[in-house]
Design a protein around this motif. Structure first.
Motif, PDB file in Angstrom:
ATOM      1  N   SER A 142      33.333  54.504  20.583  1.00  0.00           N
ATOM      2  CA  SER A 142      32.991  54.319  19.174  1.00  0.00           C
ATOM      3  C   SER A 142      32.151  55.500  18.703  1.00  0.00           C
ATOM      4  O   SER A 142      31.292  56.002  19.442  1.00  0.00           O
ATOM      5  CB  SER A 142      32.208  53.006  18.999  1.00  0.00           C
ATOM      6  N   LEU A 143      32.409  55.946  17.486  1.00  0.00           N
ATOM      7  CA  LEU A 143      31.709  57.113  16.940  1.00  0.00           C
ATOM      8  C   LEU A 143      30.317  56.698  16.463  1.00  0.00           C
ATOM      9  O   LEU A 143      30.172  55.875  15.566  1.00  0.00           O
ATOM     10  CB  LEU A 143      32.514  57.710  15.783  1.00  0.00           C
ATOM     11  N   VAL A 144      29.296  57.298  17.079  1.00  0.00           N
ATOM     12  CA  VAL A 144      27.904  57.013  16.727  1.00  0.00           C
ATOM     13  C   VAL A 144      27.197  58.335  16.454  1.00  0.00           C
ATOM     14  O   VAL A 144      27.059  59.167  17.355  1.00  0.00           O
ATOM     15  CB  VAL A 144      27.181  56.246  17.854  1.00  0.00           C
ATOM     16  N   GLU A 145      26.812  58.537  15.207  1.00  0.00           N
ATOM     17  CA  GLU A 145      26.120  59.763  14.801  1.00  0.00           C
ATOM     18  C   GLU A 145      26.892  61.007  15.225  1.00  0.00           C
ATOM     19  O   GLU A 145      26.332  61.970  15.753  1.00  0.00           O
ATOM     20  CB  GLU A 145      24.694  59.790  15.375  1.00  0.00           C
ATOM     21  N   LYS A 170      29.126  61.401  17.576  1.00  0.00           N
ATOM     22  CA  LYS A 170      29.537  61.517  18.977  1.00  0.00           C
ATOM     23  C   LYS A 170      30.102  60.187  19.468  1.00  0.00           C
ATOM     24  O   LYS A 170      29.638  59.117  19.062  1.00  0.00           O
ATOM     25  CB  LYS A 170      28.347  61.932  19.855  1.00  0.00           C
ATOM     26  N   TYR A 171      31.082  60.278  20.371  1.00  0.00           N
ATOM     27  CA  TYR A 171      31.681  59.067  20.916  1.00  0.00           C
ATOM     28  C   TYR A 171      30.826  58.473  22.030  1.00  0.00           C
ATOM     29  O   TYR A 171      30.431  59.176  22.964  1.00  0.00           O
ATOM     30  CB  TYR A 171      33.090  59.351  21.434  1.00  0.00           C
ATOM     31  N   GLN A 172      30.590  57.178  21.878  1.00  0.00           N
ATOM     32  CA  GLN A 172      29.852  56.432  22.896  1.00  0.00           C
ATOM     33  C   GLN A 172      30.777  55.380  23.490  1.00  0.00           C
ATOM     34  O   GLN A 172      31.510  54.713  22.752  1.00  0.00           O
ATOM     35  CB  GLN A 172      28.625  55.755  22.283  1.00  0.00           C
ATOM     36  N   PRO A 173      30.782  55.222  24.828  1.00  0.00           N
ATOM     37  CA  PRO A 173      31.683  54.252  25.472  1.00  0.00           C
ATOM     38  C   PRO A 173      31.437  52.830  24.989  1.00  0.00           C
ATOM     39  O   PRO A 173      30.301  52.427  24.761  1.00  0.00           O
ATOM     40  CB  PRO A 173      31.340  54.388  26.964  1.00  0.00           C
ATOM     41  N   ILE A 174      32.529  52.103  24.805  1.00  0.00           N
ATOM     42  CA  ILE A 174      32.440  50.680  24.468  1.00  0.00           C
ATOM     43  C   ILE A 174      32.514  49.901  25.780  1.00  0.00           C
ATOM     44  O   ILE A 174      33.416  50.117  26.587  1.00  0.00           O
ATOM     45  CB  ILE A 174      33.595  50.252  23.542  1.00  0.00           C
ATOM     46  N   THR A 175      31.582  49.006  25.982  1.00  0.00           N
ATOM     47  CA  THR A 175      31.530  48.248  27.236  1.00  0.00           C
ATOM     48  C   THR A 175      32.733  47.326  27.362  1.00  0.00           C
ATOM     49  O   THR A 175      33.125  46.651  26.408  1.00  0.00           O
ATOM     50  CB  THR A 175      30.243  47.401  27.294  1.00  0.00           C
ATOM     51  N   SER A 176      33.319  47.319  28.546  1.00  0.00           N
ATOM     52  CA  SER A 176      34.456  46.431  28.802  1.00  0.00           C
ATOM     53  C   SER A 176      33.957  45.096  29.325  1.00  0.00           C
ATOM     54  O   SER A 176      32.853  44.990  29.855  1.00  0.00           O
ATOM     55  CB  SER A 176      35.414  47.063  29.816  1.00  0.00           C
ATOM     56  N   ASN A 177      34.783  44.070  29.166  1.00  0.00           N
ATOM     57  CA  ASN A 177      34.447  42.729  29.623  1.00  0.00           C
ATOM     58  C   ASN A 177      35.514  42.220  30.573  1.00  0.00           C
ATOM     59  O   ASN A 177      36.694  42.503  30.393  1.00  0.00           O
ATOM     60  CB  ASN A 177      34.338  41.768  28.436  1.00  0.00           C
ATOM     61  N   VAL A 191      41.308  39.245  33.231  1.00  0.00           N
ATOM     62  CA  VAL A 191      41.780  40.245  32.279  1.00  0.00           C
ATOM     63  C   VAL A 191      40.601  41.119  31.865  1.00  0.00           C
ATOM     64  O   VAL A 191      39.587  40.617  31.388  1.00  0.00           O
ATOM     65  CB  VAL A 191      42.394  39.581  31.023  1.00  0.00           C
ATOM     66  N   SER A 192      40.736  42.421  32.081  1.00  0.00           N
ATOM     67  CA  SER A 192      39.708  43.364  31.653  1.00  0.00           C
ATOM     68  C   SER A 192      39.985  43.735  30.203  1.00  0.00           C
ATOM     69  O   SER A 192      41.096  44.125  29.861  1.00  0.00           O
ATOM     70  CB  SER A 192      39.741  44.619  32.531  1.00  0.00           C
ATOM     71  N   SER A 193      38.989  43.596  29.327  1.00  0.00           N
ATOM     72  CA  SER A 193      39.244  43.847  27.911  1.00  0.00           C
ATOM     73  C   SER A 193      38.120  44.637  27.263  1.00  0.00           C
ATOM     74  O   SER A 193      36.975  44.624  27.725  1.00  0.00           O
ATOM     75  CB  SER A 193      39.449  42.531  27.158  1.00  0.00           C
ATOM     76  N   ILE A 194      38.473  45.324  26.174  1.00  0.00           N
ATOM     77  CA  ILE A 194      37.507  46.067  25.365  1.00  0.00           C
ATOM     78  C   ILE A 194      37.719  45.644  23.926  1.00  0.00           C
ATOM     79  O   ILE A 194      38.846  45.645  23.429  1.00  0.00           O
ATOM     80  CB  ILE A 194      37.709  47.591  25.499  1.00  0.00           C
ATOM     81  N   HIS A 195      36.633  45.290  23.255  1.00  0.00           N
ATOM     82  CA  HIS A 195      36.751  44.826  21.868  1.00  0.00           C
ATOM     83  C   HIS A 195      36.730  46.002  20.902  1.00  0.00           C
ATOM     84  O   HIS A 195      35.880  46.884  20.990  1.00  0.00           O
ATOM     85  CB  HIS A 195      35.619  43.877  21.529  1.00  0.00           C
ATOM     86  N   GLY A 238      39.290  44.425  14.942  1.00  0.00           N
ATOM     87  CA  GLY A 238      39.005  43.002  15.089  1.00  0.00           C
ATOM     88  C   GLY A 238      39.842  42.392  16.192  1.00  0.00           C
ATOM     89  O   GLY A 238      40.104  41.186  16.195  1.00  0.00           O
ATOM     90  N   LEU A 239      40.250  43.215  17.153  1.00  0.00           N
ATOM     91  CA  LEU A 239      41.109  42.775  18.247  1.00  0.00           C
ATOM     92  C   LEU A 239      40.531  43.226  19.581  1.00  0.00           C
ATOM     93  O   LEU A 239      39.691  44.135  19.643  1.00  0.00           O
ATOM     94  CB  LEU A 239      42.517  43.362  18.097  1.00  0.00           C
ATOM     95  N   ASP A 240      41.006  42.596  20.649  1.00  0.00           N
ATOM     96  CA  ASP A 240      40.669  43.022  22.001  1.00  0.00           C
ATOM     97  C   ASP A 240      41.849  43.782  22.590  1.00  0.00           C
ATOM     98  O   ASP A 240      43.002  43.383  22.400  1.00  0.00           O
ATOM     99  CB  ASP A 240      40.356  41.831  22.895  1.00  0.00           C
ATOM    100  N   LEU A 241      41.566  44.865  23.286  1.00  0.00           N
ATOM    101  CA  LEU A 241      42.580  45.566  24.065  1.00  0.00           C
ATOM    102  C   LEU A 241      42.325  45.198  25.514  1.00  0.00           C
ATOM    103  O   LEU A 241      41.220  45.414  26.038  1.00  0.00           O
ATOM    104  CB  LEU A 241      42.485  47.084  23.889  1.00  0.00           C
ATOM    105  N   GLY A 242      43.322  44.612  26.170  1.00  0.00           N
ATOM    106  CA  GLY A 242      43.123  44.130  27.519  1.00  0.00           C
ATOM    107  C   GLY A 242      44.187  44.584  28.478  1.00  0.00           C
ATOM    108  O   GLY A 242      45.277  45.019  28.077  1.00  0.00           O
ATOM    109  N   LEU A 243      43.871  44.514  29.763  1.00  0.00           N
ATOM    110  CA  LEU A 243      44.816  44.856  30.821  1.00  0.00           C
ATOM    111  C   LEU A 243      45.165  43.605  31.611  1.00  0.00           C
ATOM    112  O   LEU A 243      44.287  42.905  32.122  1.00  0.00           O
ATOM    113  CB  LEU A 243      44.218  45.897  31.767  1.00  0.00           C
ATOM    114  N   ILE A 244      46.460  43.315  31.682  1.00  0.00           N
ATOM    115  CA  ILE A 244      46.965  42.228  32.525  1.00  0.00           C
ATOM    116  C   ILE A 244      47.785  42.869  33.631  1.00  0.00           C
ATOM    117  O   ILE A 244      48.864  43.397  33.390  1.00  0.00           O
ATOM    118  CB  ILE A 244      47.844  41.256  31.725  1.00  0.00           C
TER     119      ILE A 244
END
Length: 244
Positions: free
Chosen positions: A145-148, A150-157, A163-167, A172-178
């Motif tokens: 995500s762009l913060v000031e 610069k890109y900062q990593p979005i924490t995965s869940n 299922v590993s996912s990133i919001h 407004g969606l989750d991107l996940g790996l199955i």
């Protein structure tokens, strides 16, 4: 004969294609198509959201070399219409809010170094990367995500079903790996977003399941009308099954 200033001007060409294949491998092409189709379906009722992929985005008027072509991107606040290319100055200065790149051997360095710099300077709010084979990115799915500026990593869940996912706040969606396969999920329903092909496959499977259930329900003593109601089928469809 003296030429006017207008006649001396050379028309600036913004090509719609570079003549290269859409993607270098089956996985890259498949996930590109999946990303564009599912997001297009998800935002189909919004006329101010443009979803596309592998399309030239020209971001400086008069400089055709100032161009990027994200694998999948979404722009909010512009008209939903077909475009041969996207020229930022013709779209009210709107740049993509979300970009997804499908990483491969030949794009890894560009995706990891050059593109983040360009996208951050353009103001792309979220930049995601996905490696279908798992050979070039660690982790296989990344979101920033762009913060000031610069890109900062979005924490995965890690969800309960492994299922590993990133919001994505932008989508407004989750991107996940199955099992390593990229999928978009609606966090409100937990449902996976389907492409046109997957939607048709699901429809056919559901139809087949209803057909398979007809004889079982008839054996239980239900009437034709009751079976039709239980399976949401036309009465005539159940009668045809009985007659066959």
């Amino acid at each position: 004969m003296t030429l006017s200033a207008n006649q001396l001007k050379t028309e600036i060409i913004y090509p719609d294609s570079d003549g290269k294949p859409m993607a270098e491998s089956d996985p890259a092409r498949d996930y590109l198509i999946y990303g564009v189709e599912t997001l297009d379906i998800y935002f189909q009722d919004r006329n101010d959201v443009y979803v596309s992929g592998n399309l030239f985005i020209y971001y400086k008027k008069g400089i055709p070399s100032a161009v990027v072509a994200p694998d999948v991107f979404v722009v909010f606040g512009v008209e939903k219409k077909k475009r041969l290319s996207y020229k930022v100055w013709e779209e009210g200065g709107k740049v993509p809010n979300f970009v997804l790149e499908i990483t491969s051997a030949t794009t890894q360095e560009n995706d990891e170094e050059d593109k983040p710099k360009k996208y951050s300077l353009l103001g792309v709010q979220e930049y995601f990367q996905y490696d279908p084979t798992g050979d070039y990115l660690n982790p296989q799915l990344k979101g920033s995500s762009l913060v000031e500026g610069k890109y900062q990593p979005i924490t995965s869940n890690l969800l309960p079903d492994s299922v590993s996912s990133i919001h994505s706040e932008v989508l407004g969606l989750d991107l996940g790996l199955i099992n390593g396969e990229l999928r978009f999920f609606d966090p409100q329903t937990g449902k996976k977003l389907l492409s046109h092909k997957e939607t048709e496959q699901a429809r056919q499977q559901a139809e087949q399941a209803r057909q398979d259930a007809i004889p079982r329900l008839l054996e239980l003593g239900l009437s034709v009308e009751q079976v039709a109601s239980a399976l949401s089928l036309p009465v005539e469809a159940v009668r045809r099954f009985v007659q066959e």
